[in-house]
Design a protein around this motif. Structure first.
Motif, PDB file in Angstrom:
ATOM      1  N   GLN A  13      31.710  17.245  18.902  1.00  0.00           N
ATOM      2  CA  GLN A  13      32.007  18.661  19.097  1.00  0.00           C
ATOM      3  C   GLN A  13      32.331  19.326  17.777  1.00  0.00           C
ATOM      4  O   GLN A  13      32.345  18.697  16.716  1.00  0.00           O
ATOM      5  CB  GLN A  13      33.201  18.799  20.050  1.00  0.00           C
ATOM      6  CG  GLN A  13      34.424  18.079  19.567  1.00  0.00           C
ATOM      7  CD  GLN A  13      35.516  17.954  20.623  1.00  0.00           C
ATOM      8  OE1 GLN A  13      36.579  17.466  20.323  1.00  0.00           O
ATOM      9  NE2 GLN A  13      35.282  18.374  21.842  1.00  0.00           N
ATOM     10  N   GLY A  14      32.607  20.625  17.851  1.00  0.00           N
ATOM     11  CA  GLY A  14      32.971  21.386  16.670  1.00  0.00           C
ATOM     12  C   GLY A  14      34.371  21.062  16.198  1.00  0.00           C
ATOM     13  O   GLY A  14      35.161  20.420  16.893  1.00  0.00           O
ATOM     14  N   SER A  15      34.693  21.550  15.018  1.00  0.00           N
ATOM     15  CA  SER A  15      35.995  21.275  14.415  1.00  0.00           C
ATOM     16  C   SER A  15      37.118  21.910  15.232  1.00  0.00           C
ATOM     17  O   SER A  15      37.021  23.062  15.662  1.00  0.00           O
ATOM     18  CB  SER A  15      36.041  21.823  12.991  1.00  0.00           C
ATOM     19  OG  SER A  15      37.358  21.762  12.486  1.00  0.00           O
ATOM     20  N   PRO A  16      38.231  21.171  15.442  1.00  0.00           N
ATOM     21  CA  PRO A  16      39.382  21.732  16.152  1.00  0.00           C
ATOM     22  C   PRO A  16      40.290  22.576  15.266  1.00  0.00           C
ATOM     23  O   PRO A  16      41.313  23.079  15.733  1.00  0.00           O
ATOM     24  CB  PRO A  16      40.115  20.480  16.640  1.00  0.00           C
ATOM     25  CG  PRO A  16      39.809  19.441  15.612  1.00  0.00           C
ATOM     26  CD  PRO A  16      38.406  19.740  15.136  1.00  0.00           C
ATOM     27  N   VAL A  17      39.940  22.728  14.001  1.00  0.00           N
ATOM     28  CA  VAL A  17      40.755  23.543  13.105  1.00  0.00           C
ATOM     29  C   VAL A  17      40.597  25.010  13.508  1.00  0.00           C
ATOM     30  O   VAL A  17      39.483  25.535  13.550  1.00  0.00           O
ATOM     31  CB  VAL A  17      40.347  23.351  11.634  1.00  0.00           C
ATOM     32  CG1 VAL A  17      41.130  24.300  10.734  1.00  0.00           C
ATOM     33  CG2 VAL A  17      40.569  21.908  11.206  1.00  0.00           C
TER      34      VAL A  17
END
Length: 497
Positions: A148-152
């Motif tokens: 998935q995409g970055s959780p930042v």
């Protein structure tokens, strides 16, 4: 068997029973959602502007609220982003899901304290339905990987901002945290190639039981695993028995996946969007995904072939039919009203209501009046692939309106893993299926307005190079499978085999 897996099966059966209770009462369920939405948005800026105080039923609603896209509500979203409360929904959002728009630039889709839990619950329930149907909960003891995409997340005037998949990463239940891969640090890597390589290093010696992500990017992960080890995915991960995916039609990828995996597995399809979690596959034996009628979304449907008329019909759930292509419209607890997310769907069953995604209302080809849609090109390619050893990595279709010689045609850009021995015969099979499916296309061919389609080979890795060249490599980015212009096609000429 762990306590988790022992508890999972009875819990899954209880949740399935609970879900089917509302699924078997669809009209009543949607009416309750509708009334809840109107009641809670009466005092918002949008509610006041659109006379929610006097809306009693769906007919009233249609008279007051037009069908919108992002541009249609952008002025309201801008007010929220500026810090205003009670604009589209009560209070302020918990998050903005950032998406890229073709005409609007970056979009900021509100996610509220009422809408966020529906995303998490639907994703959880998809796994629970698989357990309830198969009786197999053993995967909860294995490692689970969500590509998935970055959780930042960044901060936009007090509201967290990020990709939906990155936001969802903050809601992984504590009982799954020990089983979850990749690590938080790896998940935060922004560069996609660097990230996938790091995921390979972290997972190559683990016994993965569940893998989830957009098929094209998971395929890249599988290929890198195979390059590193020389083994199939089944040899590396013996407990890996099902793949969770969403966002695209999986059929064009299926043969390649099974070749990389080395065995037959199950698949669980999801239909998540930044605007709401719309549906998930509730059965391995039934076609389509269960429409989430009890998740804070009131649905409307517009027949796709009438969508561009001045006053197209807007239908509620009780008015839809099987076999009709609809544009899906959302009204949500995140404050989206009459909102067109751009997708088209078709109902596969009406008891309960299940759907399949057929394409994008903006992604079609009608340069000559042929009205070709995504479902048709996907089926045509699959028809040509069946009973051959041809495997396709990626494809897209565009019209060639002004060829140097001869009649115009549809140009199919295809990246093959295993290409056909006879390319002309392969193209003819695709074209035959297109003619059988689409009467307008057939008439144009037989009337010598178009000539049969042309296949242009894209070099291996060419689509990835194309995505890099436009700055959309990795994450949730996907290539449209057809378009009504040459914007993509003209750039892809640089990546031909």
């Amino acid at each position: 068997m762990s306590i988790k897996s022992k508890i999972a099966l009875p819990f899954a059966k209880a949740i399935r029973k609970q879900v089917y209770r509302w699924a078997n009462n669809p009209i009543e369920t949607q009416e309750k959602v509708f009334q809840y939405l109107i009641k809670n948005a009466k005092t918002t800026a949008f509610g006041k502007d659109h006379n929610f105080e006097n809306i009693k039923n769906y007919e009233d609603f249609k008279k007051q609220v037009p069908v919108n896209d992002y541009e249609g509500i952008r002025a309201y979203v801008d007010r929220i982003v500026a810090g205003e409360s009670d604009v589209l929904w009560k209070g302020r959002p918990l998050y903005y899901a950032k998406t890229s728009g073709t005409t609007s630039g970056a979009k900021y889709i509100p996610i509220t304290k009422e809408s966020m839990p529906t995303h998490i619950k639907a994703a959880r329930n998809a796994l629970l339905f698989y357990i309830a149907e198969t009786g197999d909960a053993s995967f909860v003891d294995g490692k689970m990987m969500f590509l998935q995409g970055s959780p930042v997340l960044s901060d936009l005037k007090g509201v967290k901002l990020g990709r939906l998949s990155g936001i969802a990463a903050h809601y992984v239940p504590s009982y799954l945290q020990k089983n979850r891969l990749p690590s938080w640090e790896t998940n935060c890597i922004e560069d996609w190639e660097t990230k996938v390589n790091a995921v390979v290093e972290e997972t190559v010696n683990e016994d993965m039981s569940v893998i989830s992500g957009i098929p094209s990017w998971v395929q890249m992960y599988f290929e890198k695993l195979q390059e590193k080890t020389g083994k199939t995915i089944a040899e590396l991960f013996p407990k890996f028995n099902f793949f969770v995916y969403g966002g695209v039609n999986f059929e064009p990828y299926k043969s390649k996946f099974e070749s990389l995996i080395g065995k037959k597995i199950d698949y669980v399809e999801l239909y998540p969007a930044s605007e709401g979690f719309i549906a998930y596959q509730d059965s391995q034996t039934e076609k389509g995904m269960l429409l989430q009628l009890n998740s804070g979304i009131f649905y409307e449907f517009i027949p796709a072939d009438q969508f561009f008329e001045e006053n197209p019909p807007r239908l509620s759930i009780g008015e839809v039919q099987l076999g009709v292509n609809y544009v899906i419209i959302l009204n949500t607890t995140a404050g989206l009203w009459g909102y067109n997310i751009g997708d088209t769907v078709e109902f596969t069953t009406l008891a309960p209501y299940r759907i399949k995604v057929t394409g994008r209302i903006k992604h079609f080809i009608s340069a000559f009046g042929e009205h070709v849609i995504g479902k048709e090109v996907e089926k045509a390619l699959n028809d040509a692939i069946i009973e051959t050893d041809v495997t396709v990595s990626e494809f897209t279709v565009a019209p060639q309106v002004t060829p140097e010689n001869g009649l115009p045609y549809h140009e199919w850009f295809i990246e093959f893993e295993n290409e056909p021995k006879d390319m002309e015969a392969f193209a003819a099979k695709i074209d035959k299926s297109m003619q059988e499916q689409n009467i307008y296309y057939l008439d144009l061919i037989t009337g010598s307005v178009l000539r049969p389609l042309v296949v242009t080979k894209v070099k291996k890795g060419g689509f990835h190079e194309y995505m890099k060249s436009i700055g959309k490599f990795g994450g949730q980015n996907k290539i449209p499978q057809l378009s009504d212009n040459r914007k993509i096609a003209d750039v892809l000429q640089n990546f031909k085999a």
